[in-house]
Design an enzyme around this catalytic site. Structure first.
Site, PDB file in Angstrom:
ATOM      1  N   SER A 110       0.846  -1.190   0.000  1.00 19.28           N
ATOM      2  CA  SER A 110       0.000   0.000   0.000  1.00 19.28           C
ATOM      3  C   SER A 110       0.886   1.245   0.000  1.00 19.28           C
ATOM      4  CB  SER A 110      -0.962  -0.036   1.188  1.00 19.28           C
ATOM      5  OG  SER A 110      -1.945   0.962   1.090  1.00 19.28           O
ATOM      6  N   HIS A 148      -8.333  -4.751  -0.673  1.00 22.18           N
ATOM      7  CA  HIS A 148      -7.045  -4.103  -0.483  1.00 22.18           C
ATOM      8  C   HIS A 148      -6.060  -5.002   0.244  1.00 22.18           C
ATOM      9  CE1 HIS A 148      -4.154  -0.955  -0.343  1.00 22.18           C
ATOM     10  NE2 HIS A 148      -4.217  -0.800   0.947  1.00 22.18           N
TER      11      HIS A 148
END
Length: 716
Positions: free
Chosen positions: A564, A679
């Site tokens: 991320s 995610h």
């Protein structure tokens, strides 16, 4: 501030913005005609997925052929699905609720036990919902997203997402009948929030139709929805702006009373909080950079992220402050020193408990109000590890806390001021740590700042030096990188998985406490915001150079990992210092920082990175944006890049375009894209075990030199 120099390629891109048009299926985002790989932003386009499958089909056999891969997968799965794991508690009334996944329940069970049985170390589980059975019965790829329950009621809203995306469906569920309520509340699929006011009323923020979602893809309209009325007739309560990040209703239930709020997130870090009183919504006088923590005796507890001067009193950044919701007076609750950072606070019926970091070591503090202010008491827990508030309820005097470190498995404690601290259960050791040491060290960054980091390895490996080493970093969003044993198994700093899969094989793990995180409070985070982002990269590089200078490792055996925002960090390491690393694991990354704010939730992060549409901010973003700084002439290590098609937070186009650009240079890389998983990149424990095994197989291949030749023979 360190000067930032643009590469020629980045400077050329800064001269103007190319004409944009819509890419079908690319979340409605215009793309740059000058970018030959912009078509990869088409999330599920046929051409895009054909390319993704080709990369997967080329890369997976390479990693799965590493001699250690099968063992690594088995080890990861054993840890992730072990029945011996501590079932994480969530207190609601007289029960502890838990969501559990194991080998037999891949998608998981939602269940509960009485607090007495759980606190006694022998929970008696009552199964409420079997997500695996639900998937089979309904033919949907449901992934558990959590549940919120009405006060003094058996009714809950259960949230389920398709494939693990951030968007979900919320459905009313009865914990007594263990079934969804016929004719009950149902919220269709969206990125949304819902909070119970009472058993028959919700505060809902969802996609209400055209013009009700922010540029970041979240709702900005909050409505009150009464049972028995159509969702379309819900009564408006608050409306923010499209440029906000989001808006949401918040309710806290204490002693039979409901405290209702509306939060307007103007940016990722700046919130405006409104209190729902008898006369309607009242804007509270707290600063925008402050975190809502809890309610104690009718007082709102906030954690300040900026200095606050109020009613003649100065409160410092990092302080805990109580604001009376009756007369709007404020008082100091706790003030950390410059080496401490409050992580969170949670209320019981008679005290406020605080998670505290002191030189990146965890403590728990009990705070009680009195006529002369708040009295602090440090709880008796082990030292030199991570202390967490596992579960608390504002209507009960007791709570659960946990302690762990990289080498000491999680231990769960039950605490009550009257009866004291009692061990409830402990995680078994997943690897032999008898000869493993953990050291905290410091490196000097480019601007002279001392940056701490942890080194974990076998004693003889560290003494010998020149060891295969994985360095982990994140450096953003006020998130500290802590030396945990299990905690979130998807994170690379997980001591159980790293100990079993890497350190036990003679590798070294390094955790980097670089600026941008929250290890030393808001100031540590702000030091790497926007135009100062390079400081986080410099800190990481300084630690790498320190490891090499101290003989822990060499560039040929040093790898790095991040996901991320940490994937952005890895992209910066790839473009800025490829000479330092033999392996870079780049997970669900931000890569094209000229486009990040146009893709999915990216607009919500402008407060962290800056706005690439503003020329002066585009300049400092362009100085480090990995995509713009990739060069055909550079000598890059072979990276491992992974993402998820279903990631609706960080767009998979970032990872895809990185791979495509490297491919256009003729550079080698390894790539894996999961078609579900959100995610986190995975949707269940089996997928997480596979991805984890791929990552460590990659490091074994790159840093330990183990590969499988075409004829099946092994190369070391």
């Amino acid at each position: 501030m360190r000067s930032l120099l643009l590469t020629a390629a980045a400077a050329a891109l800064l001269t103007g913005t190319a004409a944009a048009q819509e890419t079908p299926g690319a979340e409605g985002a215009g793309y740059d005609r000058a970018d030959p790989f912009s078509w990869l932003e088409d999330v599920e386009g046929e051409r895009t997925l054909e390319k993704v499958r080709a990369w997967n089909e080329r890369s997976l056999p390479v990693l799965e052929a590493v001699p250690a891969y099968d063992d690594l997968y088995d080890e990861a799965l054993a840890v992730l699905t072990s029945d011996a794991r501590i079932p994480a508690p969530e207190i609601r009334g007289e029960y502890v609720y838990n969501f559990w996944q194991d080998e037999a329940h891949v998608q998981g069970l939602w269940r509960r036990s009485s607090i007495e049985a759980y606190a006694g170390g022998a929970p008696e589980w009552e199964i409420l919902l079997d997500v695996d059975a639900l998937r089979e019965a309904e033919g949907e790829d449901w992934v558990w997203h959590g549940a919120s329950c009405a006060p003094a009621s058996d009714r809950c809203l259960v949230s389920l997402s398709h494939g693990g995306s951030d968007a979900d469906v919320a459905r009313e569920f009865s914990v007594e009948t263990k079934a969804f309520v016929e004719g009950g509340f149902v919220l269709p699929e969206a990125k949304q929030d819902a909070a119970w006011v009472d058993e028959d009323t919700l505060l809902v923020a969802t996609d209400w139709g055209d013009g009700t979602m922010t540029e970041s893809g979240y709702p900005f309209v909050v409505k009150r929805w009464r049972r028995g009325t159509p969702l379309g007739e819900a009564v408006p309560v608050f409306e923010g702006q499209p440029k906000d990040v989001r808006a949401a209703g918040i309710t806290v239930h204490r002693g039979g009373r409901t405290y209702a709020f509306v939060l307007r997130a103007e940016t990722f870090f700046e919130d405006v909080l409104f209190y729902q009183g008898e006369d309607g919504l009242t804007k509270l006088p707290i600063p925008k950079r402050a975190d809502f923590e809890d309610i104690v005796d009718g007082k709102l507890i906030v954690l300040l992220r900026e200095d606050w001067s109020y009613q003649g009193t100065a409160y410092a950044q990092g302080d805990l402050v109580a604001l009376s919701l009756e007369d709007m007076t404020a008082e100091a609750v706790f003030s950390p020193n410059d080496r401490q950072a409050v992580q969170r606070a949670a209320a019981t019926s008679d005290a406020l408990y605080v998670e505290l970091l002191d030189d990146v070591a965890g403590e728990a503090i009990r705070l009680t109000p009195g006529p002369d202010g708040w009295t602090a008491e440090t709880l008796a827990l082990p030292e030199n590890g991570v202390v967490s508030i596992a579960a608390a309820d504002g209507d009960r005097p007791d709570l659960f806390l946990s302690f762990e470190s990289l080498t000491q498995p999680d231990t769960l404690y039950h605490y009550d001021a009257g009866s004291g601290m009692a061990e409830v259960m402990a995680l078994p050791a997943f690897y032999d740590a008898s000869d493993v040491v953990v050291e905290q060290r410091e490196a000097e960054s480019a601007d002279g700042t001392r940056v701490p980091y942890f080194v974990m390895g076998k004693r003889d490996v560290l003494e010998a030096g020149d060891a295969p080493t994985i360095q982990y970093g994140y450096g953003g969003f006020l998130i500290p990188i802590l030396p945990v044993y299990y905690d979130d198994p998807a994170r690379p700093q997980n001591g159980a998985l790293a100990g079993k899969m890497w350190v036990s094989r003679g590798g070294v793990l390094v955790l980097s406490n670089i600026r941008g995180g929250g290890e030393f409070g808001p100031a540590w985070h702000e030091a790497a915001l926007k135009e100062n982002r390079q400081r986080a990269f410099d800190d990481f590089i300084a630690i790498s150079e320190d490891l090499i200078a101290d003989g822990v490792t060499t560039p040929g055996k040093l790898g790095a990992i991040g996901r991320s925002n940490g994937g952005l960090l890895m992209g910066a390491m790839l473009t800025q210092r490829p000479d330092l690393y033999a392996a870079l694991d780049i997970g669900v990354p931000l890569i094209d920082m000229f486009r990040y704010d146009k893709l999915l939730a990216g607009a919500s992060w402008v407060g962290e990175y800056g706005d690439p549409d503003i020329p002066e901010e585009r300049a400092f973003i362009g100085a480090y944006s990995p995509y713009q700084n990739l060069s055909a002439d550079a000598d890059y290590p072979v990276p491992f890049i992974y993402t998820s098609t279903k990631d609706d937070r960080v767009h998979p186009g970032h990872a895809r375009k990185l791979a495509a650009k490297l491919e256009s240079f003729g550079d080698d890389f390894l790539y894996y894209e999961n078609i579900e998983g959100g995610h986190g990149g995975t949707a269940n424990q089996e997928q997480l075990a596979m991805r984890t095994a791929l990552e460590y197989a990659y490091f074994v291949r790159q840093l330990m030199g183990q590969t499988q030749e075409a004829d099946g023979s092994r190369s070391d």
